[in-house]
Motif scaffolding. Structure first.
Motif, short mmCIF file in Angstrom:
data_model
loop_
_atom_site.label_atom_id
_atom_site.label_comp_id
_atom_site.label_asym_id
_atom_site.label_seq_id
_atom_site.Cartn_x
_atom_site.Cartn_y
_atom_site.Cartn_z
N UNK A 43 -3.26 2.52 7.96
CA UNK A 43 -2.18 1.79 7.29
C UNK A 43 -0.82 2.35 7.69
N UNK A 44 0.10 1.46 7.95
CA UNK A 44 1.44 1.86 8.34
C UNK A 44 1.59 2.16 9.81
N UNK A 45 0.46 2.27 10.53
CA UNK A 45 0.50 2.51 11.96
C UNK A 45 0.10 1.26 12.73
N UNK A 53 -2.41 -7.28 7.34
CA UNK A 53 -1.63 -7.91 8.40
C UNK A 53 -1.36 -6.89 9.49
N UNK A 54 -1.35 -7.35 10.74
CA UNK A 54 -1.16 -6.45 11.88
C UNK A 54 0.29 -6.07 12.05
N UNK A 73 -0.76 -3.31 7.99
CA UNK A 73 -0.18 -3.19 6.67
C UNK A 73 -1.05 -3.92 5.67
N UNK A 74 -0.72 -3.77 4.40
CA UNK A 74 -1.50 -4.42 3.36
C UNK A 74 -0.60 -4.82 2.21
N UNK A 75 -0.84 -6.00 1.68
CA UNK A 75 -0.13 -6.51 0.51
C UNK A 75 -1.16 -7.21 -0.36
N UNK A 131 1.66 -2.87 -4.72
CA UNK A 131 1.81 -1.89 -3.66
C UNK A 131 1.77 -2.60 -2.31
N UNK A 132 2.80 -2.38 -1.49
CA UNK A 132 2.88 -2.97 -0.17
C UNK A 132 2.90 -1.86 0.86
N UNK A 133 2.02 -1.95 1.82
CA UNK A 133 1.98 -0.97 2.90
C UNK A 133 2.45 -1.66 4.16
N UNK A 134 3.55 -1.18 4.71
CA UNK A 134 4.06 -1.73 5.96
C UNK A 134 4.15 -0.62 7.00
N UNK A 135 5.02 -0.82 7.97
CA UNK A 135 5.19 0.21 8.99
C UNK A 135 5.85 1.43 8.36
N UNK A 136 5.27 2.61 8.57
CA UNK A 136 5.77 3.80 7.90
C UNK A 136 6.39 4.81 8.85
#
Length: 221
Positions: A133-135, A146-147, A138-140, A1-6
């Motif tokens: 997260x996403x704002x 990561x910012x 992010x997380x991997x 699961x990867x959380x990036x900019x949403x």
């Protein structure tokens, strides 16, 4: 699961203005030394650059929502814990709206007095609301956190009554700047300049010491 900019809707608009967000974490008004230093810095900056637009966020007059169960559930849904419900989406939209104001700034000025070795609870509340997260991050699983912010700068003014860096531990410990340094790194603010007036009481000449710091801040700005 990867959380990036949403949310591309939260990306700042291109503008010729430099948007500076001043986050005041002191409740002492004109008596606040940290706020006086931050204001001196901002006034000098504005005097030399008419294209700076200043937005003041006073955490002691701002109404922030509680980070309650609906908001927490919405946050956890991005980590695969549960699903986003209608109540969660409404709560998340409220968080996103508050965070937009932070994201849209180009520069930040913080004035932060030390409270019990750390930051005032109003600032911690604000950080807990916008650090999502996403704002802001992010997380991997492989990369970790990561910012998501880029090309931002922060200038931070720290004050404390007794504590000073390098002093004996009987005068306190620093969970103040160390916490903020961790948070800046988490959200991606890499350019951070700090100024300290520590201590402000436990000196031979408190008034004179503050005047020296005040003039130094104006000159640096």
């Amino acid at each position: 699961m990867v959380i990036g900019a949403i949310s591309r809707a939260l990306e700042p608009e291109i503008s010729e203005l430099t948007k500076l967000l001043h986050i005041n974490a002191s409740p002492r008004g004109d008596k606040s030394q940290s706020a006086q230093l931050a204001n001196a810095h901002i006034q000098q900056r504005r005097g030399s650059n008419a294209r700076i637009q200043v937005d003041v966020l006073n955490l002691w007059t701002e109404t922030l929502p509680e980070f309650d169960g609906d908001k927490n559930a919405a946050k956890l849904s991005f980590f695969g814990v549960g699903e986003m419900t209608a109540a969660g989406q409404g709560a998340w939209d409220q968080i996103a709206a508050i965070t937009r104001r932070f994201i849209e700034a180009d520069e930040y000025v913080f004035n932060i007095p030390m409270w019990n070795g750390g930051v005032p609870y109003k600032l911690k509340h604000y950080i807990d609301v916008i650090t999502q997260p996403g704002l802001l991050f992010g997380f991997d699983p492989e990369r970790g956190y990561f910012g998501l912010l880029e090309n931002k700068t922060a200038h931070v003014f720290y004050t404390s009554g007794v504590f000073s860096p390098g002093a004996d531990t009987k005068y306190g410990a620093d969970f103040h700047s160390t916490y903020m340094d961790w948070w800046f790194g988490l959200v991606g603010i890499d350019a951070v300049v700090t100024d300290r007036h520590q201590p402000s009481i436990l000196t031979a000449d408190p008034t004179g010491d503050f005047e020296k710091v005040f003039e130094r801040v104006k000159a640096a700005a």
